[in-house]
Scaffold this motif. Structure first.
Motif, PDB file in Angstrom:
ATOM      1  N   LEU A  25       1.823 -12.994 -25.480  1.00 20.44           N
ATOM      2  CA  LEU A  25       2.844 -13.639 -26.304  1.00 20.44           C
ATOM      3  C   LEU A  25       2.266 -14.833 -27.051  1.00 20.44           C
ATOM      4  N   LEU A  26       1.402 -15.591 -26.390  1.00 19.82           N
ATOM      5  CA  LEU A  26       0.782 -16.739 -27.035  1.00 19.82           C
ATOM      6  C   LEU A  26      -0.058 -16.303 -28.234  1.00 19.82           C
ATOM      7  N   ALA A  27      -0.774 -15.191 -28.096  1.00 26.50           N
ATOM      8  CA  ALA A  27      -1.566 -14.674 -29.224  1.00 26.50           C
ATOM      9  C   ALA A  27      -0.668 -14.342 -30.410  1.00 26.50           C
ATOM     10  N   GLY A  28       0.468 -13.723 -30.141  1.00 23.91           N
ATOM     11  CA  GLY A  28       1.401 -13.394 -31.213  1.00 23.91           C
ATOM     12  C   GLY A  28       1.974 -14.639 -31.882  1.00 23.91           C
ATOM     13  N   ILE A  29       2.258 -15.662 -31.084  1.00 22.18           N
ATOM     14  CA  ILE A  29       2.795 -16.907 -31.638  1.00 22.18           C
ATOM     15  C   ILE A  29       1.772 -17.571 -32.553  1.00 22.18           C
ATOM     16  N   ILE A  30       0.503 -17.560 -32.150  1.00 24.01           N
ATOM     17  CA  ILE A  30      -0.546 -18.153 -32.981  1.00 24.01           C
ATOM     18  C   ILE A  30      -0.614 -17.466 -34.338  1.00 24.01           C
ATOM     19  N   VAL A  31      -0.549 -16.142 -34.334  1.00 27.22           N
ATOM     20  CA  VAL A  31      -0.575 -15.410 -35.598  1.00 27.22           C
ATOM     21  C   VAL A  31       0.657 -15.744 -36.429  1.00 27.22           C
ATOM     22  N   ALA A  32       1.811 -15.893 -35.774  1.00 24.31           N
ATOM     23  CA  ALA A  32       3.057 -16.150 -36.488  1.00 24.31           C
ATOM     24  C   ALA A  32       3.074 -17.502 -37.183  1.00 24.31           C
ATOM     25  N   VAL A  33       2.401 -18.503 -36.607  1.00 24.12           N
ATOM     26  CA  VAL A  33       2.457 -19.856 -37.186  1.00 24.12           C
ATOM     27  C   VAL A  33       1.204 -20.203 -37.984  1.00 24.12           C
ATOM     28  N   ASP A  34       0.207 -19.336 -37.990  1.00 23.32           N
ATOM     29  CA  ASP A  34      -1.009 -19.605 -38.754  1.00 23.32           C
ATOM     30  C   ASP A  34      -0.667 -19.719 -40.243  1.00 23.32           C
ATOM     31  N   PRO A  35      -1.008 -20.849 -40.889  1.00 19.51           N
ATOM     32  CA  PRO A  35      -0.637 -21.038 -42.301  1.00 19.51           C
ATOM     33  C   PRO A  35      -1.132 -19.921 -43.215  1.00 19.51           C
ATOM     34  N   SER A  36      -2.360 -19.473 -43.012  1.00 20.59           N
ATOM     35  CA  SER A  36      -2.898 -18.424 -43.877  1.00 20.59           C
ATOM     36  C   SER A  36      -2.156 -17.110 -43.682  1.00 20.59           C
ATOM     37  N   SER A  37      -1.757 -16.831 -42.448  1.00 21.99           N
ATOM     38  CA  SER A  37      -0.984 -15.612 -42.199  1.00 21.99           C
ATOM     39  C   SER A  37       0.357 -15.669 -42.908  1.00 21.99           C
ATOM     40  N   ILE A  38       0.964 -16.844 -42.923  1.00 20.24           N
ATOM     41  CA  ILE A  38       2.254 -17.006 -43.605  1.00 20.24           C
ATOM     42  C   ILE A  38       2.085 -16.799 -45.105  1.00 20.24           C
ATOM     43  N   VAL A  39       1.078 -17.467 -45.685  1.00 23.69           N
ATOM     44  CA  VAL A  39       0.866 -17.392 -47.134  1.00 23.69           C
ATOM     45  C   VAL A  39       0.563 -15.968 -47.569  1.00 23.69           C
ATOM     46  N   PHE A  40      -0.322 -15.289 -46.849  1.00 29.42           N
ATOM     47  CA  PHE A  40      -0.799 -13.992 -47.316  1.00 29.42           C
ATOM     48  C   PHE A  40      -0.073 -12.824 -46.657  1.00 29.42           C
ATOM     49  N   ILE A  43       6.222  -6.032 -43.564  1.00 34.28           N
ATOM     50  CA  ILE A  43       5.007  -5.474 -42.964  1.00 34.28           C
ATOM     51  C   ILE A  43       4.124  -6.595 -42.423  1.00 34.28           C
ATOM     52  N   GLY A  44       3.979  -7.660 -43.212  1.00 37.16           N
ATOM     53  CA  GLY A  44       3.154  -8.779 -42.769  1.00 37.16           C
ATOM     54  C   GLY A  44       3.689  -9.445 -41.529  1.00 37.16           C
ATOM     55  N   SER A  45       5.020  -9.513 -41.409  1.00 34.06           N
ATOM     56  CA  SER A  45       5.604 -10.158 -40.222  1.00 34.06           C
ATOM     57  C   SER A  45       5.364  -9.332 -38.960  1.00 34.06           C
ATOM     58  N   LEU A  46       5.199  -8.027 -39.107  1.00 41.14           N
ATOM     59  CA  LEU A  46       4.959  -7.168 -37.947  1.00 41.14           C
ATOM     60  C   LEU A  46       3.580  -7.386 -37.327  1.00 41.14           C
ATOM     61  N   ILE A  47       2.681  -8.044 -38.060  1.00 40.56           N
ATOM     62  CA  ILE A  47       1.345  -8.289 -37.533  1.00 40.56           C
ATOM     63  C   ILE A  47       1.401  -9.208 -36.315  1.00 40.56           C
ATOM     64  N   ALA A  48       2.368 -10.133 -36.272  1.00 42.94           N
ATOM     65  CA  ALA A  48       2.478 -11.040 -35.125  1.00 42.94           C
ATOM     66  C   ALA A  48       2.821 -10.292 -33.832  1.00 42.94           C
ATOM     67  N   PRO A  49       3.901  -9.492 -33.779  1.00 44.44           N
ATOM     68  CA  PRO A  49       4.150  -8.742 -32.541  1.00 44.44           C
ATOM     69  C   PRO A  49       3.061  -7.717 -32.224  1.00 44.44           C
ATOM     70  N   LEU A  50       2.456  -7.142 -33.266  1.00 44.40           N
ATOM     71  CA  LEU A  50       1.347  -6.217 -33.004  1.00 44.40           C
ATOM     72  C   LEU A  50       0.163  -6.944 -32.364  1.00 44.40           C
ATOM     73  N   SER A  51       0.004  -8.223 -32.661  1.00 44.62           N
ATOM     74  CA  SER A  51      -1.065  -9.010 -32.040  1.00 44.62           C
ATOM     75  C   SER A  51      -0.819  -9.155 -30.540  1.00 44.62           C
ATOM     76  N   CYS A  52       0.448  -9.225 -30.153  1.00 44.38           N
ATOM     77  CA  CYS A  52       0.768  -9.221 -28.710  1.00 44.38           C
ATOM     78  C   CYS A  52       0.318  -7.914 -28.070  1.00 44.38           C
ATOM     79  N   ILE A  53       0.582  -6.807 -28.749  1.00 44.94           N
ATOM     80  CA  ILE A  53       0.182  -5.498 -28.222  1.00 44.94           C
ATOM     81  C   ILE A  53      -1.337  -5.396 -28.157  1.00 44.94           C
ATOM     82  N   LEU A  54      -2.020  -5.939 -29.172  1.00 42.12           N
ATOM     83  CA  LEU A  54      -3.485  -5.956 -29.148  1.00 42.12           C
ATOM     84  C   LEU A  54      -3.996  -6.690 -27.919  1.00 42.12           C
ATOM     85  N   ALA A  55      -3.408  -7.859 -27.638  1.00 43.00           N
ATOM     86  CA  ALA A  55      -3.832  -8.631 -26.467  1.00 43.00           C
ATOM     87  C   ALA A  55      -3.580  -7.862 -25.172  1.00 43.00           C
ATOM     88  N   LEU A  56      -2.460  -7.154 -25.101  1.00 41.41           N
ATOM     89  CA  LEU A  56      -2.180  -6.337 -23.914  1.00 41.41           C
ATOM     90  C   LEU A  56      -3.217  -5.230 -23.758  1.00 41.41           C
TER      91      LEU A  56
END
Length: 400
Positions: free
Chosen positions: A81-96, A58-71
């Motif tokens: 796509l860049l917005a989704g990549i930022i969410v995917a590599v954000d350390p806090s997003s990975i941890v939590f 579920i947490g990993s789906l937040i990254a592609p959903l961030s792309c949809i949010l930007a659209l």
């Protein structure tokens, strides 16, 4: 499993065990924490590995959903796509995301709600617009049923969207009405079962022991190792407000205040207010400290869990990332204001202010970037907007 939780997972597990045994929500744990995450644990047979895997997916789906949010905010596919990549590599997003807590599902549902609400605002078909807004309200209510901090967000969102697009008043009204109805279900439950018409009792407790207690410690010059002395004195004041004998009060007495009755909640808030008024300068001074912890600008704010190395190079990289991320997000909001992109400005700014102010009202200690993970997709969109703005300005200068 201790690597993937912050200490409160056991409470959700106990809630799941209660539901398994009794099939209801009469345990006082549910007065503190709404039931959805416990129900998920129950549905997964109380298997910690399954819960962790579920949250990770579920947490990993937040990254592609961030792309949809930007659209939905009108970005091109490249910048989305860049917005989704930022969410995917954000350390806090990975941890939590890979985490035994309610954040992955709560943040996922929040993001789904905002995407659907934006879809409702842009739909030209009145019926579809109503459908999207009602579905958005449902997702928002479910997010609040997972993590109670969200339960009043609908008020601010409805107010903002009425300001920017009054023609959509019917869809906005539907969103507000169904959000209110959903939240009211839990309010009525708590009023009926616990005689306490509140969504959660966590705020008064957190305000006293994660905000006021920290101020008291600084004011009296105690070290963090001597917090039990502070807790004992605060607990005695709470008991005095309740008219109880304080002879047996100790530091652990506070654990009985989680599932507070209205009278206990009033006492907790009264003692908090006394401390705030007694030390107003310290109260003010701790606001930026709490903000820095929430947004990962201090050491170990992103390192609650040992997913990453705790060496100073790793910590420095995380602080630098968090600082650049925050600054870029603020710049993006400023550029949105300059270009009158009111939907982006209002959507991201109101959500950011809601969670930031709400968090800092009740906490300045015990904070880390866990408290800002729900904002990561919105910060990423604002950050990318700043990147797009600066890139376009640079391209214009090259043509001159």
């Amino acid at each position: 499993m201790s690597r993937f939780e912050a200490g409160d997972y056991i409470l959700y597990s106990l809630g799941a065990e209660h539901f398994q045994s009794f099939g209801d929500f009469t345990n006082s744990l549910f007065l503190v924490r709404p039931p959805l995450f416990s129900l998920i644990i129950y549905a997964l047979n109380m298997d910690n590995n399954a819960v962790l895997l579920f949250n990770s997916v579920i947490g990993s789906l937040i990254a592609p959903l961030s792309c949809i949010l930007a659209l939905q905010f009108g970005f091109s596919s490249r910048y989305a796509l860049l917005a989704g990549i930022i969410v995917a590599v954000d350390p806090s997003s990975i941890v939590f995301s890979a985490f035994l807590g309610p954040e992955p599902i709560a943040n996922f549902l929040l993001l789904v709600s905002i995407i659907l609400l934006l879809k409702s605002m842009t739909s030209l078909n009145k019926n579809y617009s109503l459908l999207w807004s009602i579905t958005a309200a449902t997702a928002l209510v479910l997010s609040a049923f997972t993590r109670p901090a969200t339960y009043l967000l609908w008020v601010i969102l409805a107010f903002w969207f009425v300001l920017i697009d009054r023609k959509k008043w019917l869809s906005i009204a539907a969103f507000a009405l169904f959000s209110l109805l959903g939240i009211s279900v839990w309010l009525i439950h708590n009023a009926t079962v616990f005689d306490n018409p509140t969504f959660s009792t966590i705020s008064p407790y957190t305000m006293l022991y994660y905000r006021a207690a920290s101020i008291e410690r600084i004011a009296v010059g105690q070290t963090s190792e001597n917090m039990d002395d502070i807790y004992t004195k605060i607990n005695q004041r709470v008991e005095q407000h309740l008219g109880h004998d304080i002879s047996t009060v100790d530091a652990g007495t506070r654990n009985g205040y989680f599932a507070a009755s209205p009278e206990v909640a009033d006492a907790l808030q009264a003692v908090s207010l006394e401390i705030f008024l007694k030390y107003p300068l310290i109260y003010i001074a701790t606001i930026p400290v709490g903000f820095a912890r929430m947004y990962g600008l201090l050491p170990f704010a992103s390192n609650l869990l040992p997913h990453f190395s705790n060496n100073w190079l790793s910590i420095g990289i995380q602080i630098a990332w968090n600082g650049i991320f925050l600054l870029g997000s603020i710049l993006g909001l400023w550029f949105a204001y300059r270009r009158k992109h009111w939907v982006l400005l209002g959507g991201v700014f109101t959500i950011g202010v809601y969670y930031t102010v709400g968090t800092l009202l009740v906490k300045s200690s015990g904070l880390n970037t866990r408290e800002r993970t729900m904002l990561t997709p919105f910060m990423a969109v604002a950050f990318v907007y700043a990147v797009q703005f600066l890139w376009e300005k640079w391209q214009e200068r090259r043509k001159i």
